[in-house]
Write a protein that holds these residues in place. Sequence first.
Motif, PDB file in Angstrom:
ATOM      1  N   ARG A   1      -1.175  -7.530   3.916  1.00 10.68           N
ATOM      2  CA  ARG A   1      -2.248  -7.197   2.974  1.00 10.68           C
ATOM      3  C   ARG A   1      -1.847  -6.267   1.835  1.00 10.68           C
ATOM      4  O   ARG A   1      -2.576  -6.138   0.867  1.00 10.68           O
TER       5      ARG A   1
ATOM      6  N   LEU B   1      -3.913  -5.797  -1.830  1.00 15.11           N
ATOM      7  CA  LEU B   1      -4.709  -4.580  -1.988  1.00 15.11           C
ATOM      8  C   LEU B   1      -4.169  -3.702  -3.119  1.00 15.11           C
ATOM      9  O   LEU B   1      -4.947  -3.122  -3.874  1.00 15.11           O
TER      10      LEU B   1
ATOM     11  N   THR C   1      -3.784   2.925  -2.555  1.00 18.99           N
ATOM     12  CA  THR C   1      -3.509   1.921  -1.521  1.00 18.99           C
ATOM     13  C   THR C   1      -2.931   2.597  -0.283  1.00 18.99           C
ATOM     14  O   THR C   1      -3.351   2.321   0.850  1.00 18.99           O
TER      15      THR C   1
ATOM     16  N   HIS D   1     -11.044  -3.264   2.779  1.00 21.97           N
ATOM     17  CA  HIS D   1     -11.410  -3.319   1.356  1.00 21.97           C
ATOM     18  C   HIS D   1     -12.316  -2.138   0.997  1.00 21.97           C
ATOM     19  O   HIS D   1     -12.179  -1.537  -0.070  1.00 21.97           O
TER      20      HIS D   1
ATOM     21  N   LEU E   1     -10.256   0.886   0.660  1.00 25.47           N
ATOM     22  CA  LEU E   1      -9.492   0.848  -0.587  1.00 25.47           C
ATOM     23  C   LEU E   1     -10.358   1.260  -1.770  1.00 25.47           C
ATOM     24  O   LEU E   1      -9.945   2.080  -2.595  1.00 25.47           O
TER      25      LEU E   1
END
Length: 185
Positions: free
Chosen positions: A25, A29, A47, A72, A75
Motif C-alpha cells: 500500500r 498512499l 505517510t 486511508h 492517512l
Amino acid sequence: MDQRTLVERAGRGDHDAFAELVRARVARLDAAARLILRDRELAADATQEAFIRAWRNLPGLRDPERFDGWLHRLLVRSCIDALRHRRARPVEVELQSTDGPAFADPARDVVDRELIDDALRRLDPTWRAVVVLHFFLGMSLPEAAATLGIPLGTAKSRLHRSLGLMRLAIADEVTSPSLAKGSPA
C-alpha cells in the motif's frame, strides 16, 4: 496469505505481516498524500506517520475487513495534521501515471497534468482530500465521507464545489494561458 490473516497477525505484533501490508500500500498512499499536501517530503512524512499510527492502533481494529478504509482515514488525518504544523515551504509536485491508458500524444498528457495540478493546488486541502479520495483512491462518496469523518452531504458539497472550481480554473487557463502564467499580453 489473505489480507484478513495478515491484519490479524499484524494486530498481534507480527512485524513481517505488517511489513507485507505496508509494502502493498505504501506507493498508493504516498501518491495520495502528495496530491493532498502538494509537497513530496511532507507527504512522505505524513505517510510514515499514518503507518506508525496504524502499527500502534492495529490491535484495536475490530474488523480486519475494514483495514484499507481505516488506513486511508489515518492517512488523511496525518495529512491534515501535517498541514497544521508545517511552515511555509516551497511546493514541488510530481504526478505519476497510475495504471491509466497510454496517451498517443505525450505533450498533451503533460499539458493536461499541469492544468489539473494547477486546479488542484488552488483548492483548500480539506476539499482537495475529497477529490483525491474519490477520484484517485476510487472511494465512493460515503466511504470518503467516513474516512474524513464528515457527513455525506458535506462530502458531496465539497466534491461538487471542488469540481466546479477546478473547471473554472482550467477554463481560465485554457482561454488565457499567457495571462495566467504572468506573461505580458
